[in-house]
Scaffold this active site. Structure first.
Site, PDB file in Angstrom:
ATOM      1  CD1 TRP A  10      -9.231 -33.701  17.816  1.00  0.00           C
ATOM      2  CD2 TRP A  10      -7.911 -32.372  16.475  1.00  0.00           C
ATOM      3  NE1 TRP A  10      -7.944 -33.700  18.005  1.00  0.00           N
ATOM      4  CE2 TRP A  10      -7.157 -32.920  17.362  1.00  0.00           C
ATOM      5  CE3 TRP A  10      -7.494 -31.527  15.203  1.00  0.00           C
ATOM      6  CZ2 TRP A  10      -5.784 -32.923  17.206  1.00  0.00           C
ATOM      7  CZ3 TRP A  10      -6.012 -31.309  15.343  1.00  0.00           C
ATOM      8  CH2 TRP A  10      -5.165 -32.175  16.390  1.00  0.00           C
ATOM      9  CG  ASP A  11      -9.287 -38.067  16.623  1.00  0.00           C
ATOM     10  OD1 ASP A  11      -9.349 -36.988  17.266  1.00  0.00           O
ATOM     11  OD2 ASP A  11      -8.809 -39.028  17.147  1.00  0.00           O
TER      12      ASP A  11
ATOM     13  CD  GLU B  42      -6.177 -33.489  24.228  1.00  0.00           C
ATOM     14  OE1 GLU B  42      -6.105 -34.423  25.225  1.00  0.00           O
ATOM     15  OE2 GLU B  42      -7.264 -33.533  23.812  1.00  0.00           O
TER      16      GLU B  42
ATOM     17  CE  LYS C 101      -2.490 -36.346  24.949  1.00  0.00           C
ATOM     18  NZ  LYS C 101      -3.951 -36.483  25.081  1.00  0.00           N
ATOM     19  CD  GLN C 102      -2.739 -34.124  20.503  1.00  0.00           C
ATOM     20  OE1 GLN C 102      -3.018 -34.420  21.549  1.00  0.00           O
ATOM     21  NE2 GLN C 102      -3.406 -34.548  19.566  1.00  0.00           N
TER      22      GLN C 102
HETATM   23  C1  BGC Z   1      -5.892 -36.591  21.828  1.00  0.00           C
HETATM   24  C2  BGC Z   1      -6.953 -35.505  20.972  1.00  0.00           C
HETATM   25  C3  BGC Z   1      -7.622 -36.755  20.291  1.00  0.00           C
HETATM   26  C4  BGC Z   1      -8.260 -37.872  21.154  1.00  0.00           C
HETATM   27  C5  BGC Z   1      -9.125 -38.922  20.520  1.00  0.00           C
HETATM   28  C6  BGC Z   1      -6.419 -37.678  22.807  1.00  0.00           C
HETATM   29  O1  BGC Z   1      -5.306 -38.257  23.152  1.00  0.00           O
HETATM   30  O2  BGC Z   1      -4.922 -35.809  22.742  1.00  0.00           O
HETATM   31  O3  BGC Z   1      -6.244 -34.943  20.111  1.00  0.00           O
HETATM   32  O4  BGC Z   1      -8.711 -36.168  19.518  1.00  0.00           O
HETATM   33  O5  BGC Z   1      -6.964 -38.518  21.939  1.00  0.00           O
HETATM   34  O6  BGC Z   1      -8.196 -39.566  19.662  1.00  0.00           O
END
Ligand code: BGC
Length: 781
Positions: free
Chosen positions: A362-363, A489, A593-594
């Site tokens: 999704w980035d 996550e 986490k984010q």
């Molecule tokens: C993140 C995801 C991201 C992926 C790729 C993961 O560490 O939690 O949101 O899509 O990295 O960048």
């Protein structure tokens, strides 16, 4: 003496590394990578060694392998996909009087490498003395052409400095290079053992071509090289090719002060359909065209392409030279990742390294496409067309999981689900709404009706269908989406994750609006009035969990009642938490986490009141550990909106330096393209306060104390706009195109020929929010 930042000299338009430091090789290979979105070359030295991770990539060229599930289950993907390190054409080995040039031996008196954001090339200058005292200067410059998609070129020059010298050059195409086994970090790539099987090896004059295919994915590729040589004497020349190696050898005596110059043209092609002879023809043609154009003209075209890009995209800041460089570095790499992908995905690492196996997430839609939409809209459109081209796989996946419409994969190269860990893979269904969101933004910004007709409407409809089937109405007539994973996550399989819900709501509303407006498309896609009504109803009745006592939204239902993570007892070296604690622990705690809810407040601003935004932001700041590089820019944007401007600046710095300062200690595996894109987002959506609505763009600019001025440019419809922000006012200029209606801090205005100047409303500084102990934003120096 120039200012330095982690080994790089600070300069507005280039990134220079001076001096030989072998320990920096892993990260500089990624940082100095060149790509046009189709071909990617890691920034290794021409001599081939020393090297950390050799890397030559073709976007979309992957191999499949069986998923090693410990315990299998219904709906688990059976095949993993990995980007292949294809035939390496960068190698030009040099021998000086029999001694191989290898900077690990002898003495390297000068060594500098420059990534130039305006010429789009990587330059190098080395003065090396062999162990027996022979001194040569080596200069090289390489480009991966933005204008000729299948072409890369290297110019390599050697000059004997003290004596006449016998020089030998070996210019190689090398397939199936050995790659070191990775560690246990899940973000690293799997290693494929000799993934390419030889089909063809041919030579003619100074040119050679190797063709290969993969065993399981059945893709074919060809790599070719041709050369121009400039020398004062005629060299002795030999060329040969075998399965995995083609080599042009040139031996020549070069007088002191003379130069031996080799220009190496590289052509690449791959296909799932075309035969080896067809690929050979394609590569031969690319090489012929490239040589006909010639090095000088290719350099000029590269420059012209970039001049145009910078005219549309550049951001200038006054007050922080290091961040000025970081912004341009970021934009340059975002462009490289997306420029000529042409209906291929944009991977999380671009084509700069093997990390995450070359998958796209999704980035792309949430971080990268907004940048491209407003700076290089065709590249955004092409990336969305890639999603559209994978609709059949997404429909099959939805069917397999007993849903309607289309469910896009969490991570993928070929459109199939590539995540073996379903709680943070398949369950992260928000990716489908993210694709819809990027589609809506692209359409709002460009008004591209052709794309809406061909692909956009179908993307919206098929994803809306999926949401309507995935959720359900409970006994209170609330529409719920249960058991999914949001961006955070560290919480999985949650009920009513607000991010997912508001994005799904937007997805269904936009599908309904599009089908009501474009009845022709509705009919073609089989959408009737009932289905439109159902989407509207689900959207209206969407659950939005809220904790009345705390007066904050819940990231997902029940989240605020979980135990808080014990940040005080977590050692600083135990981050990222995912490498030190089991998900079993993380999922049951309040630890983020984010950015999750914080990101939702930026992407769907009308879902929250101003007061809710402040309270929510501050609450989740206290829990967010930024273990993903995607987080800092999202936090920067919302910190700026709610008024924590200095904190916003800190997060902007963190996003911008993630790769240059290797903040996650994994740049060796490739750059963090979303974080680089987030550097632009921090400026434009953060300090510029840009939000995109169906009927136009609005701004709410406000500068942090660290900056005296910020100027950014965006494309909107057919117009090019510049916004200049100082502490007390913003100046909007129409650089090209028709007048546009914009918003400034809640007030609409029309921008035509004359600049429009608006005051920036006063605001009261807020007390900084609490941040998890041990996780302050990155501090320079
Ligand atoms: C993140 C995801 C991201 C992926 C790729 C993961 O560490 O939690 O949101 O899509 O990295 O960048």
């Amino acid at each position: 003496m120039s200012a330095h930042s982690q080994g790089f000299e600070i300069d507005d338009w280039q990134l220079r590394w001076r001096g030989l430091d072998l320990t920096a090789l892993p990260r500089t290979e990624s940082i100095f990578a060149l790509s046009n979105g189709h071909i990617g070359l890691r920034g290794g030295l021409e001599e081939g060694e020393p090297v950390d991770t050799p890397g030559t990539y073709l976007n979309g060229f992957y191999e499949k392998r069986q998923f090693p599930h410990a315990e299998s289950g219904y709906g688990y993907p059976e095949h993993a996909q990995s980007l292949v390190n294809v035939t390496n054409g960068k190698i030009i080995r040099l021998f000086v009087e029999d001694e191989p040039v290898d900077v690990r031996y002898g003495e390297t008196a000068e060594h500098d490498r420059v990534l130039d954001f305006r010429s789009g090339t990587l330059r190098r200058n080395t003065v090396w003395t062999s162990p027996t005292g022979r001194r040569v200067r080596i200069r090289s410059e390489r480009l991966v052409s933005f204008t000729e998609r299948a072409l890369a070129v290297i110019r390599y020059e050697v000059e004997p400095l003290d004596d006449d010298l016998d020089l030998v050059l070996q210019s190689d195409l090398l397939t199936n290079e050995p790659i070191a086994a990775p560690g246990r970090d899940p973000r690293l790539a799997a290693v494929l053992e000799r993934p390419l099987i030889a089909d063809l090896a041919v030579t003619r004059n100074y040119s050679a071509l190797l063709a290969h295919h993969t065993a399981a994915s059945g893709l074919r590729m060809a790599a070719g090289m041709d050369h121009e040589l400039e020398a004062h004497r005629t060299p002795r020349c030999d060329i040969h090719a075998e399965d995995d190696l083609a080599r042009l050898t040139l031996a020549v005596d070069v007088a002191k002060g003379d130069r031996l110059r080799l220009t190496k043209y590289l052509g690449y092609g791959w296909s799932s359909q075309r035969s080896t002879p067809a690929l050979r023809a394609q590569v031969d043609a690319a090489l012929a065209a490239g040589m006909e154009t010639g090095w000088d003209e290719l350099l000029e075209r590269q420059r012209a392409y970039l001049d145009k890009f910078w005219a549309n995209a550049d951001i200038e800041i006054d007050g922080d030279p290091e961040m000025q460089q970081a912004i341009r570095f970021a934009l340059f790499h975002v462009l490289q990742a997306g420029a000529r992908g042409e209906t291929r995905a944009i991977p999380a690492k671009g084509l700069t390294g093997p990390g995450y196996d070359g998958h796209s997430f999704w980035d792309t839609e949430i971080f990268v496409l907004p940048v491209l939409t407003h700076t290089m809209p065709m590249a955004a459109r092409d990336a969305l067309r890639w999603r559209h081209s994978t609709l059949d796989q997404a429909r099959r996946r939805a069917h397999e999981l007993r849903q309607s419409g289309a469910m896009f994969p969490w991570r993928s190269i070929n459109g199939e689900e590539g995540s073996g860990y379903w709680p943070a893979g398949t369950a992260a269904v928000h990716v489908s709404a993210d694709i819809a969101h990027a589609t809506v933004r692209y359409l709002a910004a460009t008004g591209d009706e052709h794309f809406e007709t061909e692909a956009g409407a179908e993307l919206l409809v098929e994803t809306a269908r999926m949401w309507a089937s995935l959720g359900h109405h409970d006994s209170n007539a609330t529409f719920r989406i249960d058991g999914v994973t949001g961006p955070d996550e560290y919480s999985a399989l949650a009920d009513n994750n607000i991010y997912t819900n508001v994005m799904a709501r937007q997805n269904m509303r936009e599908a309904a609006e599009t089908c009501s407006r474009r009845t022709d498309l509705a009919e073609r896609l089989g959408v009737g009035a009932d289905e439109i009504a159902r989407w509207r109803e689900c959207a209206e009745e969407m659950a939005m969990p809220y904790n009345e006592e705390l007066r904050v939204h819940e990231q997902s239902e029940g989240f605020t009642r979980h135990a808080r993570w014990d940040f005080e007892a977590t050692p600083a070296d135990h981050y990222p938490l995912l490498l030190h604690y089991p998900y079993f622990d993380l999922y049951r705690r309040q630890v983020v986490k984010q950015a999750d809810l914080t990101l939702a407040m930026y992407l769907c601003p009308d879902e929250f009141t101003d007061e809710q935004k402040v309270r929510n932001f501050e609450y989740y700041e206290g829990l967010t550990v930024r273990d993903s590089s995607l987080s800092a820019s999202a936090q920067a944007i919302m910190a700026a909106e709610v008024g924590h401007l200095d904190l916003a600046y800190d997060y902007f710095v963190e996003a911008g330096l993630t790769d240059l300062h290797d903040l996650h200690d994994n740049v060796a595996g490739g750059l963090h393209i979303a974080s680089l894109a987030g550097t632009w987002l921090s400026c434009v959506a953060g300090f510029g306060g840009m939000r995109v609505h169906r009927d136009g763009a609005t701004f709410a600019p406000r500068l942090p104390a660290a900056l005296d001025k910020l100027t950014f440019r965006i494309l909107w419809r057919e117009s090019r706009i510049a916004v200049e922000v100082t502490a007390d006012k913003a100046t909007y200029r129409l650089l090209a195109g028709d007048p546009v209606t914009l918003g400034h801090h809640g007030h609409r205005f029309t921008l035509a020929d004359d600049p429009v100047v608006r005051e920036i409303p006063e605001h009261t500084p807020l007390t900084p929010p609490r941040i998890p102990a041990g996780r302050p934003p990155y501090r320079r120096g």
